[in-house]
Each structure stands twice: as C-alpha cells, then as structure tokens.
Design a protein around this motif. Structure first.
Motif, PDB file in Angstrom:
ATOM      1  N   LEU A 114       0.820  -1.213   0.000  1.00  0.00           N
ATOM      2  CA  LEU A 114       0.000   0.000   0.000  1.00  0.00           C
ATOM      3  C   LEU A 114       0.854   1.263   0.000  1.00  0.00           C
ATOM      4  CD1 LEU A 114      -2.980   1.002   0.202  1.00  0.00           C
ATOM      5  CD2 LEU A 114      -2.706   0.971   2.687  1.00  0.00           C
ATOM      6  N   GLN A 115       2.028   1.155   0.560  1.00  0.00           N
ATOM      7  CA  GLN A 115       2.901   2.313   0.775  1.00  0.00           C
ATOM      8  C   GLN A 115       3.116   3.179  -0.473  1.00  0.00           C
ATOM      9  OE1 GLN A 115       6.543   1.232   2.758  1.00  0.00           O
ATOM     10  NE2 GLN A 115       7.685   2.873   1.807  1.00  0.00           N
ATOM     11  N   PRO A 116       3.447   2.625  -1.645  1.00  0.00           N
ATOM     12  CA  PRO A 116       3.675   3.495  -2.804  1.00  0.00           C
ATOM     13  C   PRO A 116       2.402   4.015  -3.476  1.00  0.00           C
ATOM     14  CG  PRO A 116       3.997   1.210  -3.431  1.00  0.00           C
ATOM     15  CD  PRO A 116       3.736   1.208  -1.948  1.00  0.00           C
ATOM     16  N   LEU A 117       1.238   3.559  -3.020  1.00  0.00           N
ATOM     17  CA  LEU A 117      -0.019   3.903  -3.691  1.00  0.00           C
ATOM     18  C   LEU A 117      -0.717   5.112  -3.082  1.00  0.00           C
ATOM     19  CD1 LEU A 117      -1.460   0.289  -4.119  1.00  0.00           C
ATOM     20  CD2 LEU A 117      -0.107   1.613  -5.771  1.00  0.00           C
ATOM     21  N   LEU A 118      -0.430   5.404  -1.819  1.00  0.00           N
ATOM     22  CA  LEU A 118      -1.072   6.516  -1.135  1.00  0.00           C
ATOM     23  C   LEU A 118      -0.025   7.478  -0.592  1.00  0.00           C
ATOM     24  CD1 LEU A 118      -3.853   4.644   0.900  1.00  0.00           C
ATOM     25  CD2 LEU A 118      -4.178   6.038  -1.143  1.00  0.00           C
ATOM     26  N   TYR A 119      -0.341   8.780  -0.635  1.00  0.00           N
ATOM     27  CA  TYR A 119       0.566   9.815  -0.148  1.00  0.00           C
ATOM     28  C   TYR A 119       0.000  10.354   1.165  1.00  0.00           C
ATOM     29  CZ  TYR A 119       1.576   9.367  -5.109  1.00  0.00           C
ATOM     30  OH  TYR A 119       1.857   8.861  -6.349  1.00  0.00           O
ATOM     31  N   LEU A 120       0.374   9.717   2.263  1.00  0.00           N
ATOM     32  CA  LEU A 120      -0.268   9.991   3.543  1.00  0.00           C
ATOM     33  C   LEU A 120       0.705  10.556   4.563  1.00  0.00           C
ATOM     34  CD1 LEU A 120      -2.385   6.718   3.915  1.00  0.00           C
ATOM     35  CD2 LEU A 120      -3.080   8.884   2.872  1.00  0.00           C
ATOM     36  N   ASN A 121       0.128  11.219   5.551  1.00  0.00           N
ATOM     37  CA  ASN A 121       0.877  11.690   6.710  1.00  0.00           C
ATOM     38  C   ASN A 121       0.002  11.458   7.933  1.00  0.00           C
ATOM     39  OD1 ASN A 121       2.180  13.057   8.761  1.00  0.00           O
ATOM     40  ND2 ASN A 121       2.564  14.909   7.570  1.00  0.00           N
ATOM     41  N   LEU A 122       0.359  10.487   8.749  1.00  0.00           N
ATOM     42  CA  LEU A 122      -0.471  10.109   9.892  1.00  0.00           C
ATOM     43  C   LEU A 122      -0.427  11.128  11.025  1.00  0.00           C
ATOM     44  CD1 LEU A 122       0.176   6.267  10.168  1.00  0.00           C
ATOM     45  CD2 LEU A 122      -1.472   7.488   8.757  1.00  0.00           C
ATOM     46  N   GLU A 123       0.443  12.130  10.908  1.00  0.00           N
ATOM     47  CA  GLU A 123       0.566  13.130  11.959  1.00  0.00           C
ATOM     48  C   GLU A 123      -0.186  14.428  11.659  1.00  0.00           C
ATOM     49  OE1 GLU A 123       4.647  13.696  12.963  1.00  0.00           O
ATOM     50  OE2 GLU A 123       4.988  11.582  13.396  1.00  0.00           O
ATOM     51  N   LEU A 124      -0.855  14.483  10.523  1.00  0.00           N
ATOM     52  CA  LEU A 124      -1.639  15.680  10.194  1.00  0.00           C
ATOM     53  C   LEU A 124      -2.707  15.920  11.251  1.00  0.00           C
ATOM     54  CD1 LEU A 124      -2.182  15.170   6.352  1.00  0.00           C
ATOM     55  CD2 LEU A 124      -0.741  16.911   7.423  1.00  0.00           C
ATOM     56  N   CYS A 125      -2.969  17.192  11.539  1.00  0.00           N
ATOM     57  CA  CYS A 125      -3.978  17.507  12.554  1.00  0.00           C
ATOM     58  C   CYS A 125      -4.617  18.862  12.246  1.00  0.00           C
ATOM     59  CB  CYS A 125      -3.329  17.544  13.934  1.00  0.00           C
ATOM     60  SG  CYS A 125      -4.512  17.759  15.284  1.00  0.00           S
ATOM     61  N   PHE A 126      -5.929  18.892  12.163  1.00  0.00           N
ATOM     62  CA  PHE A 126      -6.642  20.153  12.006  1.00  0.00           C
ATOM     63  C   PHE A 126      -6.451  21.000  13.260  1.00  0.00           C
ATOM     64  CE2 PHE A 126      -9.069  18.344   8.436  1.00  0.00           C
ATOM     65  CZ  PHE A 126      -9.176  19.464   7.619  1.00  0.00           C
ATOM     66  N   VAL A 127      -6.273  22.286  13.055  1.00  0.00           N
ATOM     67  CA  VAL A 127      -6.115  23.239  14.163  1.00  0.00           C
ATOM     68  C   VAL A 127      -7.393  24.056  14.267  1.00  0.00           C
ATOM     69  CG1 VAL A 127      -4.811  25.207  15.053  1.00  0.00           C
ATOM     70  CG2 VAL A 127      -3.630  23.359  13.807  1.00  0.00           C
ATOM     71  N   GLU A 128      -8.018  23.993  15.433  1.00  0.00           N
ATOM     72  CA  GLU A 128      -9.292  24.680  15.640  1.00  0.00           C
ATOM     73  C   GLU A 128      -9.128  26.194  15.526  1.00  0.00           C
ATOM     74  OE1 GLU A 128     -11.884  25.367  19.535  1.00  0.00           O
ATOM     75  OE2 GLU A 128     -11.870  23.245  18.932  1.00  0.00           O
ATOM     76  N   ARG A 129     -10.012  26.822  14.737  1.00  0.00           N
ATOM     77  CA  ARG A 129     -10.011  28.275  14.569  1.00  0.00           C
ATOM     78  C   ARG A 129     -11.219  28.937  15.221  1.00  0.00           C
ATOM     79  NH1 ARG A 129      -4.846  28.649  13.763  1.00  0.00           N
ATOM     80  NH2 ARG A 129      -4.125  28.240  11.629  1.00  0.00           N
ATOM     81  N   ASN A 130     -12.328  28.234  15.171  1.00  0.00           N
ATOM     82  CA  ASN A 130     -13.556  28.815  15.711  1.00  0.00           C
ATOM     83  C   ASN A 130     -14.488  27.686  16.125  1.00  0.00           C
ATOM     84  OD1 ASN A 130     -15.408  30.990  16.288  1.00  0.00           O
ATOM     85  ND2 ASN A 130     -16.538  30.371  14.463  1.00  0.00           N
ATOM     86  N   LYS A 131     -15.299  27.970  17.139  1.00  0.00           N
ATOM     87  CA  LYS A 131     -16.236  26.951  17.620  1.00  0.00           C
ATOM     88  C   LYS A 131     -17.492  27.653  18.128  1.00  0.00           C
ATOM     89  CE  LYS A 131     -14.986  24.774  21.352  1.00  0.00           C
ATOM     90  NZ  LYS A 131     -14.152  23.858  22.180  1.00  0.00           N
ATOM     91  N   ARG A 132     -18.632  27.135  17.726  1.00  0.00           N
ATOM     92  CA  ARG A 132     -19.878  27.700  18.231  1.00  0.00           C
ATOM     93  C   ARG A 132     -20.830  26.559  18.597  1.00  0.00           C
ATOM     94  NH1 ARG A 132     -24.018  28.309  14.239  1.00  0.00           N
ATOM     95  NH2 ARG A 132     -23.309  27.765  12.131  1.00  0.00           N
ATOM     96  N   GLU A 133     -21.641  26.803  19.617  1.00  0.00           N
ATOM     97  CA  GLU A 133     -22.536  25.768  20.123  1.00  0.00           C
ATOM     98  C   GLU A 133     -23.989  26.161  19.948  1.00  0.00           C
ATOM     99  OE1 GLU A 133     -21.563  24.906  24.161  1.00  0.00           O
ATOM    100  OE2 GLU A 133     -19.937  23.527  23.617  1.00  0.00           O
ATOM    101  N   ILE A 134     -24.798  25.159  19.607  1.00  0.00           N
ATOM    102  CA  ILE A 134     -26.242  25.313  19.533  1.00  0.00           C
ATOM    103  C   ILE A 134     -26.835  24.278  20.487  1.00  0.00           C
ATOM    104  CG2 ILE A 134     -28.287  25.311  18.051  1.00  0.00           C
ATOM    105  CD1 ILE A 134     -26.360  25.688  15.657  1.00  0.00           C
ATOM    106  N   HIS A 135     -27.626  24.733  21.429  1.00  0.00           N
ATOM    107  CA  HIS A 135     -28.140  23.830  22.465  1.00  0.00           C
ATOM    108  C   HIS A 135     -29.572  23.394  22.140  1.00  0.00           C
ATOM    109  CE1 HIS A 135     -24.750  24.504  25.180  1.00  0.00           C
ATOM    110  NE2 HIS A 135     -24.757  25.755  24.730  1.00  0.00           N
ATOM    111  N   TYR A 136     -29.788  22.088  22.179  1.00  0.00           N
ATOM    112  CA  TYR A 136     -31.115  21.492  22.015  1.00  0.00           C
ATOM    113  C   TYR A 136     -31.441  20.733  23.304  1.00  0.00           C
ATOM    114  CZ  TYR A 136     -30.076  22.383  17.081  1.00  0.00           C
ATOM    115  OH  TYR A 136     -29.743  22.980  15.888  1.00  0.00           O
TER     116      TYR A 136
END
Length: 375
Positions: free
Chosen positions: A42-64
């Motif tokens: 599988l290694q040569p078929l996919l270009y992956l990085n297992l350490e990638l991480c989204f960095v939170e910029r904004n967060k909003r909550e809606i309460h039900y």
C-alpha cells in the motif's frame, strides 16, 4: 493556476512533502507478517501523513433539549474545513465517540448535515434521507444511546465543496452566471450545484492526478487530521472510539480504521467488495475511490486485514447494484480468513440485508446494537 489548486487540494497531499513516512509507524505496530506485506504494497499507492492535525479556529454551540451541537471550523496547512461534534445531554464527558464519515449520494452541497440536521426547511435533505436512511436523522439514535457523534466534512462536500472560483474555470459562462444568480442554499442553487459538481468529478480527478496525488489520499489525509484533532480533546474517552460510514463513508471508514489504531470498532456499511471482480456494469463508482494500480497489488479485503485484531462489522446490501454479489461474498470470506489466521475470528462479523444500496431502519438498529455492545 497551480497556487489556486494547491489551496484547494492541499500541499500536504503531494509525495515530495517532507513529513514522517507513514508506513514505518504502521509497520512497527503490525502483529502479523501478512499485515506487514499489505502495508508494504500500500505504501507506494497513497501519499499519507499520519501526523496531520486540524487546528481549531472557531467553535460555536447550539443547544437542544437532547444534545448540544458544536460546529468546529479548523485549518490544515491553509485548508479550512468544518466538523460537527454532537454531545448528548444524558451523559457527561469524557464521552465515548462514534466518528461518522458521511456518504456521497451525489449530494455535494452538504456533507455532515445529512445525518443530523433538522430538515424542515431543506427539501433536499428530506428527499435524500427518504432515499437512503428511511427518512431518519439516525445520528440522533446514537446520542440517545449515550454516544457523542463526530462528523467532519469530506473533501468535495459541505464546507470542503468545490469553490466557485474553480467552478468558473471549468463550466461555460451561461452555467456559471446561472449558478451565481441563484441564492446560495436555495433549492434551485443546491440542485444546480450538485449537478455541476457531479459533471466535474471526472475532470477534477484528472487535475488531482496532474497535481501529483490521488483523490483517496486527499480524503484519507483529512479524515486522519480530523481524528487527530479529536484525540487531543479532553472531553473524549480515548479508549472508546468507534468509526462508521455508509457507502463512500464505508470506504473512508475502512482506510481510516486500518491506519489509526485508536479506533476500537468499525462498521463498514454498503461498501465492501473485491474491486478486481467489478469490471463491467458495476464499475460505476465515483472517481473518489480510485487508487491508481491498486488492484495490481491489493484489494479492499486486504485493507480490512490491517484492522484486526480490533472489531469489525461489515454490513452488505444483497441487492446493491453497485457491487456484484459474488464480489461482496468473496470479500467478506477473505476478511474472515484473515481474522481466522490471527485467531480473532470472533472480532469480525458481517451480515447481508435484502435491500438495495441504503442504510435503512433494520440496518440502523443492528448498527446501534453492535456499537452499544462493543464500545
């Protein structure tokens, strides 16, 4: 032009990016020789990085009354995307979490919303759920069982949908003017946007290849980055994380679960077959699942071999026109063989349902019960 596409495709998806090579960490954690062989192929078929991480910029909550909906906007190397984290009112953190990876269904304007959004003013959502989900907002059933639900938008859908600045390059002036003249989010806008996005899939596939990567690598990298974000949260029970997905979401679940051992149980719904047996009329799938040269070395059941000894439930639709029945049957037989060789056959299960390509009430109930017993 390259910079414009780079901002959409993501520089981290190119093979020449200097990042820790993903295969080594997987190989180090493999318990069986056949797993090492799968990773090496599988290694040569996919270009992956297992350490990638989204960095939170904004967060909003809606309460039900029954849950809190948290909408998270985050950034990944200049790419902005969005995920929903639904937290049940009947339990407290740290939550057991079900990562739900949404499907395709030709519905590009929305991603995560299809599994939980109130559809009173969204006829497209209502029609979509009627066709595929027995009209249910089925994520809410997970919340009733005490699970939190985490659902990110996939590349080419929802907040990661194809931007109008790129659409303009590919469509004729009349179509572009018609699209921009409509109110975004209206029924007519969504209808036209979905049609245009569908028609452009083939050419976007080619452009992704010209860019130097492939579509599944982009999908999987962003799913990895969202899971890594989730693992950093203090309100998540890291020992109780499951992943599930229907259709394209099943494809995404298969690969994410194979690559990230933090996922303890997985449900692959209506997406398990041997690709090598799909020549002919059943090879009508989206370009998003095509890994160049994949079947010369591997097939989907082999990827499932990387999940063991963790728990896996494959839910098949016996009247699914997207897969040959014999290819679905041979796929689960091959997965069962892998689990048997590893002496953990009890951790793999599958079931065929007498219906077309859908995640209906009967399948939903089985999925809920499976998760309740295994997470």
């Amino acid at each position: 032009m390259v910079e414009l596409f780079e901002r959409y495709f993501g520089i981290h998806n190119k093979p020449n990016v200097s990042a820790p090579h993903w295969a080594k960490s997987i190989l180090d954690s493999c318990d069986f020789e056949f797993q090492k062989s799968i990773v090496e192929k599988l290694q040569p078929l996919l270009y992956l990085n297992l350490e990638l991480c989204f960095v939170e910029r904004n967060k909003r909550e809606i309460h039900y009354e029954a849950f809190t909906e948290e909408l998270i906007t985050a950034n990944l190397n200049g790419i902005e995307s969005e995920a929903a984290f639904l937290k049940p009112s009947n339990s407290n953190p740290p939550y057991p979490v079900i990562v739900v990876l949404h499907d395709h269904g030709g519905f590009y304007y929305y991603g995560k919303e299809r599994i939980f959004m109130d559809d009173s003013t969204q006829p497209f959502l209502r029609e979509y759920r009627e066709k595929f989900y027995s009209s249910k907002r089925w994520a809410l059933d997970l919340l009733e069982r005490g699970f939190a639900v985490f659902c990110p938008d996939a590349f080419y859908f929802g907040k990661r949908r194809f931007p109008q600045e790129l659409i303009k390059i590919f469509v004729d002036n009349k179509t572009y003017e018609q699209l921009t003249s409509l109110t975004e989010g209206s029924y007519e806008f969504i209808k036209l946007f979905n049609r245009v996005s569908s028609e452009l899939e083939g050419i976007i596939f080619k452009n992704i290849n010209f860019y130097g990567t492939n579509w599944p690598s982009i999908l999987i990298n962003e799913d990895i980055a969202w899971l890594n974000y989730l693992l950093k949260r203090k309100d998540v029970d890291k020992s109780r994380i499951a992943c599930m997905g229907f259709s394209l979401g099943g494809f995404r679940t298969l690969f994410l679960s194979a690559l990230k051992k933090e996922i303890k149980a997985s449900l692959v719904i209506a997406f398990m077959s041997e690709f090598s047996k799909m020549l002919g009329q059943t090879s009508r799938h989206t370009f998003m699942v095509h890994i160049p040269s994949f079947t010369r070395f591997l097939d989907l059941p082999d990827i499932a071999g990387l999940i063991l000894p963790r728990k896996l439930f494959v839910m098949q639709c016996s009247e699914d026109s997207l897969f040959p029945v014999d290819a679905m049957k041979s796929a689960v037989a091959k997965i069962e063989e892998y689990y048997s060789r590893a002496n953990c056959k009890h951790n793999f299960s599958y079931k065929f349902y007498p219906n077309s390509h859908q995640f209906n009430l009967y399948m939903q109930e089985d999925a809920m019960n499976y998760l309740f017993l295994n997470i």
